[in-house]
Design an enzyme around this catalytic site. Structure first.
Site, PDB file in Angstrom:
ATOM      1  CG  ASN A  12     -19.602  -0.102 -23.897  1.00 18.22           C
ATOM      2  OD1 ASN A  12     -20.479  -0.960 -23.958  1.00 18.22           O
ATOM      3  ND2 ASN A  12     -18.466  -0.312 -23.253  1.00 18.22           N
ATOM      4  CG  ASP A  14     -20.155  -3.717 -23.201  1.00 15.54           C
ATOM      5  OD1 ASP A  14     -19.977  -4.065 -24.381  1.00 15.54           O
ATOM      6  OD2 ASP A  14     -19.219  -3.452 -22.425  1.00 15.54           O
ATOM      7  CG  HIS A  15     -24.474  -1.900 -19.802  1.00 19.76           C
ATOM      8  ND1 HIS A  15     -24.226  -3.044 -19.069  1.00 19.76           N
ATOM      9  CD2 HIS A  15     -23.395  -1.113 -19.638  1.00 19.76           C
ATOM     10  CE1 HIS A  15     -23.068  -2.926 -18.448  1.00 19.76           C
ATOM     11  NE2 HIS A  15     -22.538  -1.766 -18.771  1.00 19.76           N
ATOM     12  CG  HIS A  48     -15.623  -5.522 -21.672  1.00 19.93           C
ATOM     13  ND1 HIS A  48     -15.541  -4.949 -20.427  1.00 19.93           N
ATOM     14  CD2 HIS A  48     -14.754  -6.558 -21.666  1.00 19.93           C
ATOM     15  CE1 HIS A  48     -14.667  -5.619 -19.696  1.00 19.93           C
ATOM     16  NE2 HIS A  48     -14.181  -6.613 -20.422  1.00 19.93           N
ATOM     17  NE  ARG A  50     -17.649  -6.917 -17.635  1.00 24.39           N
ATOM     18  CZ  ARG A  50     -16.772  -6.675 -16.681  1.00 24.39           C
ATOM     19  NH1 ARG A  50     -16.089  -7.662 -16.148  1.00 24.39           N
ATOM     20  NH2 ARG A  50     -16.590  -5.452 -16.256  1.00 24.39           N
ATOM     21  NE  ARG A  54     -20.193  -9.322 -15.701  1.00 24.88           N
ATOM     22  CZ  ARG A  54     -19.627  -8.671 -14.694  1.00 24.88           C
ATOM     23  NH1 ARG A  54     -19.970  -7.424 -14.434  1.00 24.88           N
ATOM     24  NH2 ARG A  54     -18.737  -9.253 -13.927  1.00 24.88           N
ATOM     25  CG  HIS A  55     -22.178  -7.175 -21.054  1.00 24.19           C
ATOM     26  ND1 HIS A  55     -21.025  -7.329 -21.763  1.00 24.19           N
ATOM     27  CD2 HIS A  55     -21.854  -6.408 -19.972  1.00 24.19           C
ATOM     28  CE1 HIS A  55     -20.051  -6.672 -21.156  1.00 24.19           C
ATOM     29  NE2 HIS A  55     -20.518  -6.121 -20.052  1.00 24.19           N
ATOM     30  CD  GLU A  75     -14.164  -1.458 -23.368  1.00 24.40           C
ATOM     31  OE1 GLU A  75     -13.915  -0.275 -23.147  1.00 24.40           O
ATOM     32  OE2 GLU A  75     -15.089  -2.074 -22.785  1.00 24.40           O
ATOM     33  CB  THR A 106     -14.004  -2.047 -15.915  1.00 19.61           C
ATOM     34  OG1 THR A 106     -14.610  -2.939 -16.846  1.00 19.61           O
ATOM     35  CG2 THR A 106     -12.490  -2.158 -16.018  1.00 19.61           C
ATOM     36  CD  GLU A 156     -11.612   3.918 -22.825  1.00 23.75           C
ATOM     37  OE1 GLU A 156     -11.481   3.313 -23.912  1.00 23.75           O
ATOM     38  OE2 GLU A 156     -12.643   3.848 -22.130  1.00 23.75           O
ATOM     39  CG  HIS A 196     -15.988   3.048 -16.253  1.00 26.54           C
ATOM     40  ND1 HIS A 196     -16.136   1.774 -16.758  1.00 26.54           N
ATOM     41  CD2 HIS A 196     -16.632   3.042 -15.062  1.00 26.54           C
ATOM     42  CE1 HIS A 196     -16.795   1.034 -15.902  1.00 26.54           C
ATOM     43  NE2 HIS A 196     -17.119   1.780 -14.869  1.00 26.54           N
ATOM     44  N   GLY A 197     -18.391   5.549 -16.789  1.00 27.06           N
ATOM     45  CA  GLY A 197     -19.270   6.272 -15.868  1.00 27.06           C
ATOM     46  C   GLY A 197     -19.650   7.670 -16.338  1.00 27.06           C
ATOM     47  N   GLY A 218     -21.289   4.268 -22.514  1.00 25.38           N
ATOM     48  CA  GLY A 218     -22.247   3.195 -22.754  1.00 25.38           C
ATOM     49  C   GLY A 218     -23.449   3.213 -21.844  1.00 25.38           C
ATOM     50  CG  HIS A 219     -24.806   2.147 -17.225  1.00 26.30           C
ATOM     51  ND1 HIS A 219     -25.473   3.075 -16.446  1.00 26.30           N
ATOM     52  CD2 HIS A 219     -25.320   0.936 -16.893  1.00 26.30           C
ATOM     53  CE1 HIS A 219     -26.332   2.445 -15.659  1.00 26.30           C
ATOM     54  NE2 HIS A 219     -26.269   1.148 -15.917  1.00 26.30           N
TER      55      HIS A 219
HETATM   56  C1  LIG Z   1     -13.910  -1.258 -19.753  1.00 27.43           C
HETATM   57  C2  LIG Z   1     -15.139  -0.503 -19.536  1.00 27.43           C
HETATM   58  O1  LIG Z   1     -15.145   0.471 -18.845  1.00 27.43           O
HETATM   59  C3  LIG Z   1     -16.414  -0.928 -20.166  1.00 27.43           C
HETATM   60  O2  LIG Z   1     -16.282  -2.094 -20.876  1.00 27.43           O
HETATM   61  C4  LIG Z   1     -17.414  -1.154 -19.163  1.00 27.43           C
HETATM   62  O3  LIG Z   1     -16.750  -1.882 -18.177  1.00 27.43           O
HETATM   63  C5  LIG Z   1     -18.602  -1.946 -19.701  1.00 27.43           C
HETATM   64  O4  LIG Z   1     -19.482  -2.262 -18.739  1.00 27.43           O
HETATM   65  P1  LIG Z   1     -19.301  -3.418 -17.620  1.00 27.43           P
HETATM   66  O5  LIG Z   1     -18.056  -3.082 -16.850  1.00 27.43           O
HETATM   67  O6  LIG Z   1     -20.514  -3.234 -16.798  1.00 27.43           O
HETATM   68  O7  LIG Z   1     -19.189  -4.739 -18.275  1.00 27.43           O
HETATM   69  N1  LIG Z   2     -14.382   2.037 -21.641  1.00 19.27           N
HETATM   70  C1  LIG Z   2     -15.510   2.690 -21.080  1.00 19.27           C
HETATM   71  C2  LIG Z   2     -16.732   2.353 -21.830  1.00 19.27           C
HETATM   72  O1  LIG Z   2     -16.658   1.741 -22.878  1.00 19.27           O
HETATM   73  C3  LIG Z   2     -18.068   2.793 -21.365  1.00 19.27           C
HETATM   74  O2  LIG Z   2     -18.247   2.698 -19.995  1.00 19.27           O
HETATM   75  P1  LIG Z   2     -19.696   3.069 -19.380  1.00 19.27           P
HETATM   76  O3  LIG Z   2     -20.151   4.375 -20.002  1.00 19.27           O
HETATM   77  O4  LIG Z   2     -20.640   1.967 -19.752  1.00 19.27           O
HETATM   78  O5  LIG Z   2     -19.448   3.201 -17.903  1.00 19.27           O
END
Ligand SMILES: CC(=O)[C@@H](O)[C@H](O)COP(=O)(O)O
Ligand SMILES: NCC(=O)COP(=O)(O)O
Length: 247
Positions: A12, A14-15, A48, A50, A54-55, A75, A106, A156, A196-197, A218-219
């Site tokens: 992921n 996103d960040h 994702h 959103r 935001r990203h 997503e 999320t 998921e 997630h996480g 992702g994060h």
């Molecule tokens: C659905 C999910 O778990 C990911 O898309 C995650 O949420 C991405 O990071 P943010 O929730 O911080 O946008």
């Molecule tokens: N669906 C979860 C995802 O894509 C990644 O989540 P995170 O590792 O950024 O918390």
């Protein structure tokens, strides 16, 4: 995310876009991160888009659609705007997620059981464009059974509660909840992903659960990439999950 005999890593990005958004610059480019992730062994790229942008931006998704060598997991919230955008880009995979404007991230899974008709209509509409639709839900039998009923081929499981658990007892309980959810989902004939996480210190126990198809992370990857580079961050994670899944 069609079932594979080895665990897959969805990266992921996103960040990467969160960092770009913090200063309104053109860098860092999530598209570059996606290509680096693929070179380092990512099996797919998750984004994702959103509602509040935001990203990730539309521009990122459109470029990724053209350049990815693997596949996109898009997503999205269940809104008309997102449905129309998905129909335009036709991603390989779509994951329907809950979204609220003020949330930090999320925070829970999609309430499929509470809105079956609406989710069924969305799954049917998005399946028509050839996307494999997955539902981002809590590891809860009621939600998993509802996901099967609405015709989604994949789910998921949200691992946020496991990731946030603080005591060893809580961690064990939340891990069991995820493992039970995986077993129940597989028994229903669903493809079961999770995410997630997840990070370098908590991922192995989840990767070791038999039958999980893919982990979306992702994060933690973006954070670790600050110190080791994106390719190394991805390849380290991939090595960890493959070893844990084999053990
Ligand atoms: C659905 C999910 O778990 C990911 O898309 C995650 O949420 C991405 O990071 P943010 O929730 O911080 O946008
Ligand atoms: N669906 C979860 C995802 O894509 C990644 O989540 P995170 O590792 O950024 O918390």
């Amino acid at each position: 995310m069609t079932t594979s005999n080895r665990i897959l890593l969805g990266v992921n990005i996103d960040h990467v876009a969160t960092l770009r958004h913090a200063r309104g610059t053109r860098y860092p480019d999530p598209v570059k991160a996606a290509l680096d992730a693929e070179e380092a062994g990512a099996d797919g790229i998750t984004v994702h888009l959103r509602e509040d942008r935001r990203h990730i931006q539309e521009r990122d998704v459109l470029l990724l659609k053209d350049v990815l060598q693997t596949r996109m997991n898009f997503e999205m919230g269940v809104t008309e705007e997102m449905m129309a955008f998905a129909e335009r880009i036709r991603p390989a995979h779509i994951c329907l997620v809950p979204e609220t404007r003020q949330e930090l991230t999320t925070e829970g899974g999609l309430d499929v059981a509470g809105q079956e008709a609406r989710i069924k209509a969305a799954v049917e509409r998005l399946s028509k464009i050839g996307s494999e639709v997955s539902l981002f839900i809590d590891a809860d039998e009621r939600q998993i059974a509802a996901s099967k009923r609405v015709g989604a081929p994949a789910i998921e499981l949200h691992t946020g509660r496991y990731a946030d658990a603080e005591t060893p007892t809580e961690v064990a309980e939340e891990l069991k909840r995820v493992a039970d959810g995986v077993a129940f989902g597989l028994a229903q004939g669903l493809i079961v992903n999770a995410g997630h996480g997840l990070h370098y210190h908590n991922v192995e126990a989840v990767a070791a659960i038999k039958g999980i198809n893919e982990l979306n992370i992702g994060h933690a990857l973006v954070a670790h990439a600050l110190f080791v580079g994106f390719k190394s961050a991805v390849s380290e994670m991939k090595a960890l999950i493959l070893a844990a899944a084999k053990a």
